[in-house]
Write a protein that holds these residues in place. Sequence first.
Motif, PDB file in Angstrom:
ATOM      1  N   ASP A  97      56.563  47.706  37.033  1.00  0.00           N
ATOM      2  CA  ASP A  97      55.954  48.752  37.870  1.00  0.00           C
ATOM      3  C   ASP A  97      55.651  48.245  39.277  1.00  0.00           C
ATOM      4  O   ASP A  97      55.590  49.024  40.216  1.00  0.00           O
ATOM      5  N   LYS A  98      55.381  46.962  39.377  1.00  0.00           N
ATOM      6  CA  LYS A  98      54.817  46.452  40.623  1.00  0.00           C
ATOM      7  C   LYS A  98      55.729  45.472  41.342  1.00  0.00           C
ATOM      8  O   LYS A  98      55.348  44.896  42.351  1.00  0.00           O
ATOM      9  N   ILE A  99      56.957  45.310  40.845  1.00  0.00           N
ATOM     10  CA  ILE A  99      57.836  44.316  41.433  1.00  0.00           C
ATOM     11  C   ILE A  99      58.155  44.644  42.901  1.00  0.00           C
ATOM     12  O   ILE A  99      58.258  43.748  43.746  1.00  0.00           O
ATOM     13  N   ALA A 146      51.483  37.598  35.426  1.00  0.00           N
ATOM     14  CA  ALA A 146      51.846  36.202  35.680  1.00  0.00           C
ATOM     15  C   ALA A 146      52.867  35.679  34.664  1.00  0.00           C
ATOM     16  O   ALA A 146      53.644  34.772  34.984  1.00  0.00           O
ATOM     17  N   PHE A 147      52.873  36.249  33.442  1.00  0.00           N
ATOM     18  CA  PHE A 147      53.670  35.611  32.384  1.00  0.00           C
ATOM     19  C   PHE A 147      55.182  35.672  32.588  1.00  0.00           C
ATOM     20  O   PHE A 147      55.857  34.670  32.349  1.00  0.00           O
ATOM     21  N   PRO A 148      55.735  36.794  33.027  1.00  0.00           N
ATOM     22  CA  PRO A 148      57.174  36.767  33.309  1.00  0.00           C
ATOM     23  C   PRO A 148      57.531  35.718  34.364  1.00  0.00           C
ATOM     24  O   PRO A 148      58.592  35.086  34.278  1.00  0.00           O
ATOM     25  N   GLY A 178      47.587  34.553  26.583  1.00  0.00           N
ATOM     26  CA  GLY A 178      46.761  34.372  27.772  1.00  0.00           C
ATOM     27  C   GLY A 178      46.163  35.704  28.167  1.00  0.00           C
ATOM     28  O   GLY A 178      46.887  36.654  28.448  1.00  0.00           O
ATOM     29  N   LEU A 179      44.829  35.775  28.154  1.00  0.00           N
ATOM     30  CA  LEU A 179      44.183  37.046  28.497  1.00  0.00           C
ATOM     31  C   LEU A 179      43.371  36.961  29.788  1.00  0.00           C
ATOM     32  O   LEU A 179      42.753  37.925  30.197  1.00  0.00           O
ATOM     33  N   ASP A 180      43.341  35.785  30.407  1.00  0.00           N
ATOM     34  CA  ASP A 180      42.645  35.680  31.703  1.00  0.00           C
ATOM     35  C   ASP A 180      43.164  34.428  32.409  1.00  0.00           C
ATOM     36  O   ASP A 180      43.668  33.505  31.761  1.00  0.00           O
ATOM     37  N   ASN A 188      45.325  44.372  44.019  1.00  0.00           N
ATOM     38  CA  ASN A 188      45.660  45.381  43.016  1.00  0.00           C
ATOM     39  C   ASN A 188      45.958  44.675  41.694  1.00  0.00           C
ATOM     40  O   ASN A 188      46.800  43.783  41.645  1.00  0.00           O
ATOM     41  N   GLY A 189      45.267  45.098  40.648  1.00  0.00           N
ATOM     42  CA  GLY A 189      45.561  44.591  39.308  1.00  0.00           C
ATOM     43  C   GLY A 189      44.586  43.532  38.846  1.00  0.00           C
ATOM     44  O   GLY A 189      44.454  42.484  39.483  1.00  0.00           O
ATOM     45  N   PRO A 190      43.894  43.777  37.716  1.00  0.00           N
ATOM     46  CA  PRO A 190      42.934  42.806  37.181  1.00  0.00           C
ATOM     47  C   PRO A 190      43.609  41.480  36.813  1.00  0.00           C
ATOM     48  O   PRO A 190      44.794  41.442  36.498  1.00  0.00           O
ATOM     49  N   MET A 191      42.820  40.409  36.832  1.00  0.00           N
ATOM     50  CA  MET A 191      43.329  39.062  36.533  1.00  0.00           C
ATOM     51  C   MET A 191      43.402  38.792  35.038  1.00  0.00           C
ATOM     52  O   MET A 191      43.928  37.754  34.613  1.00  0.00           O
ATOM     53  N   GLY A 192      42.829  39.714  34.238  1.00  0.00           N
ATOM     54  CA  GLY A 192      42.838  39.520  32.789  1.00  0.00           C
ATOM     55  C   GLY A 192      42.333  40.767  32.092  1.00  0.00           C
ATOM     56  O   GLY A 192      42.117  41.804  32.733  1.00  0.00           O
ATOM     57  N   ARG A 193      42.134  40.654  30.774  1.00  0.00           N
ATOM     58  CA  ARG A 193      41.599  41.797  30.016  1.00  0.00           C
ATOM     59  C   ARG A 193      40.101  41.862  30.241  1.00  0.00           C
ATOM     60  O   ARG A 193      39.303  41.573  29.357  1.00  0.00           O
ATOM     61  N   PHE A 194      39.735  42.272  31.460  1.00  0.00           N
ATOM     62  CA  PHE A 194      38.320  42.244  31.866  1.00  0.00           C
ATOM     63  C   PHE A 194      37.464  43.167  31.016  1.00  0.00           C
ATOM     64  O   PHE A 194      36.243  43.045  30.991  1.00  0.00           O
ATOM     65  N   GLU A 195      38.111  44.108  30.309  1.00  0.00           N
ATOM     66  CA  GLU A 195      37.351  45.029  29.453  1.00  0.00           C
ATOM     67  C   GLU A 195      36.663  44.269  28.317  1.00  0.00           C
ATOM     68  O   GLU A 195      35.686  44.747  27.740  1.00  0.00           O
TER      69      GLU A 195
HETATM   70  P1  ADP Z   1      45.625  48.936  37.877  1.00  0.00           P
HETATM   71  O1  ADP Z   1      45.297  50.190  37.111  1.00  0.00           O
HETATM   72  O2  ADP Z   1      44.427  48.368  38.563  1.00  0.00           O
HETATM   73  O3  ADP Z   1      46.790  49.115  38.789  1.00  0.00           O
HETATM   74  P2  ADP Z   1      47.212  47.937  35.708  1.00  0.00           P
HETATM   75  O4  ADP Z   1      47.251  49.314  35.161  1.00  0.00           O
HETATM   76  O5  ADP Z   1      48.477  47.353  36.191  1.00  0.00           O
HETATM   77  O6  ADP Z   1      46.070  47.826  36.825  1.00  0.00           O
HETATM   78  O7  ADP Z   1      46.693  46.927  34.577  1.00  0.00           O
HETATM   79  C1  ADP Z   1      45.385  46.965  34.113  1.00  0.00           C
HETATM   80  C2  ADP Z   1      45.310  46.481  32.693  1.00  0.00           C
HETATM   81  O8  ADP Z   1      45.941  45.228  32.549  1.00  0.00           O
HETATM   82  C3  ADP Z   1      43.884  46.283  32.273  1.00  0.00           C
HETATM   83  O9  ADP Z   1      43.546  47.252  31.308  1.00  0.00           O
HETATM   84  C4  ADP Z   1      43.837  44.864  31.714  1.00  0.00           C
HETATM   85  O10 ADP Z   1      43.129  44.779  30.492  1.00  0.00           O
HETATM   86  C5  ADP Z   1      45.292  44.549  31.496  1.00  0.00           C
HETATM   87  N1  ADP Z   1      45.554  43.118  31.590  1.00  0.00           N
HETATM   88  C6  ADP Z   1      45.336  42.302  32.620  1.00  0.00           C
HETATM   89  N2  ADP Z   1      45.668  41.043  32.332  1.00  0.00           N
HETATM   90  C7  ADP Z   1      46.109  41.056  31.056  1.00  0.00           C
HETATM   91  C8  ADP Z   1      46.598  40.056  30.176  1.00  0.00           C
HETATM   92  N3  ADP Z   1      46.694  38.787  30.549  1.00  0.00           N
HETATM   93  N4  ADP Z   1      46.975  40.446  28.931  1.00  0.00           N
HETATM   94  C9  ADP Z   1      46.875  41.725  28.546  1.00  0.00           C
HETATM   95  N5  ADP Z   1      46.430  42.707  29.341  1.00  0.00           N
HETATM   96  C10 ADP Z   1      46.037  42.382  30.573  1.00  0.00           C
END
Ligand code: ADP
Length: 404
Positions: free
Chosen positions: A206-208, A228-230, A298-300, A322-329
């Motif tokens: 989506d973001k490439i 980051a994983f790809p 890897g979740l963060d 733009n985009g969280p660094m991990g599963r911040f939820e």
């Molecule tokens: P945004 O809505 O800010 O553009 P995205 O929709 O691309 O962000 O992605 C947000 C989701 O990505 C979050 O719900 C977050 O939990 C998830 N996420 C972030 N890092 C990881 C990860 N390492 N593994 C699994 N899910 C992740």
Amino acid sequence: MNDELMTIDDLEVVGRRVLVRADFNVPLDRSGPEAPRVADDTRIRAALETIEELRARGARLVLVSHLGRPKGPDPAFSMRPVADRLAELTGAPVTLAPAVVGPEVVALTHRLCPGEMLMLENVRFAPGETKNDPDLVAALAELADAYVNDAFGTAHRAHASTEGVAHALPSAAGRLMERELRALREVVEQPERPLVAILGGAKVSDKIGVVERFLDLADVLCIGGAMAFPFLAAQGHSVGASLCPEGDLEPARRALTKAAHSRCRLELPQDLRLADPQDAGAQSRLLDGVEVPDGWSGLDIGPRTAERYAAAIGAAGMVFWNGPMGRFELEPFAAGTRAIAEAIASTLAMSVVGGGETVEAVRSFGLDGCVTHLSTGGGATLELLEGRELPGVQTLMRSPVGAR
Ligand code: ADP
Ligand code: MG
């Protein structure tokens, strides 16, 4: 870009019926036995500036938005809760039209006094909306004498209410639209250097386009989150059970090649916080490195990575995130995202933050007041940053008489 944008300063509105396309696509609370209620009114409040200014100037307001994804008219997706909330916020009545368009609705628009508000039913009740159907465009144009588009979040869609109707009426951007475009323009056109971009979230595919654009534009690009994983996999690292769709490897490889020839410094995680998938994410473990063992995901980003990214932000002239660094939820995996939010909150540099979950994260940390611009658009923000023209914005550009 913005100098060419028609704004409500350019529009005659006194005594005129003004059709305002807002983004009232708000989450609803359907849990109770009573009618649904607005669960989060952020988007309604974001439209207030335009609405109040037009009312104060004596416009007769006809408001239109979509809400959810109904397939045709469906009372469960009525604009009723939005109309009620807007009435509360403005302290003025908001009449809900019985339909989107039609003779009855036209009659209601003519009955509006200056400053009064009519809200159309959910525009997606009309089958022609997403098809930008000329009949619907004509019917919408009958409801007003001028058109204001304040729905930045849907500006990347050429729908009847976001694009088509702008060809049929004198048109301008609302204040929110104007502010969004100005902030994003600052990032892409003349950023204060160094420009630091932080990209994360879930899907590389989506973001490439945005990754590639920032490799051209930015001085430092930090990648985190599942995104980051790809990249790590493309560099030959093992990613274990981390989110890493096969199809994302090729775009990541391409971006890495591009980065090798770019003057932009690409930063990838150097340490990670892992979750044992057997444990539903409750058990976390720090990995000093990026070789993820089998079965772990890897979740963060880890603390060393977070510190590096925060330092880049601290030295930035401008920041885009733009985009969280991990599963911040999940609390054990929120630290990386929180570190980025805190670094942005403490920098004096201009910061622009976009993305549904990213904005939600910043809010959950209570730091939303410390960001220069929180963008309300998800897809629209990304498309604009990729360098694409947004159809909903194109129609609001100043153009020679007769050119439309
Ligand atoms: P945004 O809505 O800010 O553009 P995205 O929709 O691309 O962000 O992605 C947000 C989701 O990505 C979050 O719900 C977050 O939990 C998830 N996420 C972030 N890092 C990881 C990860 N390492 N593994 C699994 N899910 C992740
Ligand atoms: Mg999202």
